[in-house]
Design a protein around this motif. Sequence first.
Motif, PDB file in Angstrom:
ATOM      1  N   GLU A 170     -36.856 -35.420 -77.401  1.00  0.00           N
ATOM      2  CA  GLU A 170     -34.782 -35.674 -78.627  1.00  0.00           C
ATOM      3  C   GLU A 170     -35.350 -35.256 -79.867  1.00  0.00           C
ATOM      4  O   GLU A 170     -34.209 -34.760 -80.413  1.00  0.00           O
ATOM      5  CB  GLU A 170     -35.427 -37.848 -79.294  1.00  0.00           C
ATOM      6  N   TYR A 171     -36.836 -34.897 -80.657  1.00  0.00           N
ATOM      7  CA  TYR A 171     -36.659 -34.083 -82.119  1.00  0.00           C
ATOM      8  C   TYR A 171     -35.807 -32.420 -81.503  1.00  0.00           C
ATOM      9  O   TYR A 171     -35.855 -31.973 -81.693  1.00  0.00           O
ATOM     10  CB  TYR A 171     -37.952 -33.627 -82.364  1.00  0.00           C
ATOM     11  N   GLN A 187     -32.888 -32.201 -80.914  1.00  0.00           N
ATOM     12  CA  GLN A 187     -32.417 -31.559 -82.438  1.00  0.00           C
ATOM     13  C   GLN A 187     -32.845 -30.474 -83.150  1.00  0.00           C
ATOM     14  O   GLN A 187     -31.517 -30.020 -83.933  1.00  0.00           O
ATOM     15  CB  GLN A 187     -32.781 -32.956 -83.207  1.00  0.00           C
ATOM     16  N   TYR A 188     -33.591 -30.039 -83.302  1.00  0.00           N
ATOM     17  CA  TYR A 188     -33.912 -28.741 -83.863  1.00  0.00           C
ATOM     18  C   TYR A 188     -33.427 -27.514 -83.033  1.00  0.00           C
ATOM     19  O   TYR A 188     -34.219 -26.655 -83.661  1.00  0.00           O
ATOM     20  CB  TYR A 188     -35.436 -29.161 -83.765  1.00  0.00           C
TER      21      TYR A 188
END
Length: 236
Positions: free
Chosen positions: A192-193, A196-197
């Motif tokens: 997920e991160y 996101q990034y």
Amino acid sequence: MTLNPAYLVDFDGTITTLDISYELAKRLAGEGYEDIDHVYRQKEIPIREWLKRTAQVLPHDMDLLLSKSLEWAAIRPGFERFLENAAMQGRPVFIASDGFGFYIEPILRKHGFFEEVCFIYRNDTYINAEGKLEVKTPHAHRICNVCGNCKALHVVNLKKQGRPVIYIGDGSNDRYGASWGDHVYARDQLAEYSRQYKFDYSPWNNFYDIINVSKPDIKDRSENSLCCPQGRGIKI
Ligand SMILES: [Mg+2]
């Protein structure tokens, strides 16, 4: 000189199917734990503080904590084959964990994997002179207080030795070390991160997914890193 890549592998929720530190807290911690976990999930305290506060409300009994850890630890499918493949390819395997740490070596020994691992970067949890459970974080950054174990520094140090690093993890705190990785296998919160990034990553479910990629795309992406482990730590 560029050496063979190294694997840097998270432990809880990566090598084991459950996060053993979280299970110990959830199932054995006494009064006060709910508040500790609440402020952690609200991002009011970092993982290092969660470990220290949670240790205060866990039973101060290493035999109990270790026996429960061994009982609950199941190894994610394909890990044995992954270790065999890594050895055949001359790729050293390092483990980096930001949990309570004390159970990693016993779990690996129980399953016959300990000798296959090059080094384990971990925290330590023990009974101190006052009979209280205490956590030590020997690999913490000297200024940055986010992580108990600065996994990003281990990645950077391996890269300085000329080894590209293939990072394998699952958790939110893996994002700092993974952001320095030359290839990242991410699942759950780390995936997920990564989205996101906007970091490139390979999704994985079990270690067979990693074995099946014979030539992962390896490239330095450190300009996108989330922290400076040799500087002041996390980038604000
Ligand atoms: Mg994890």
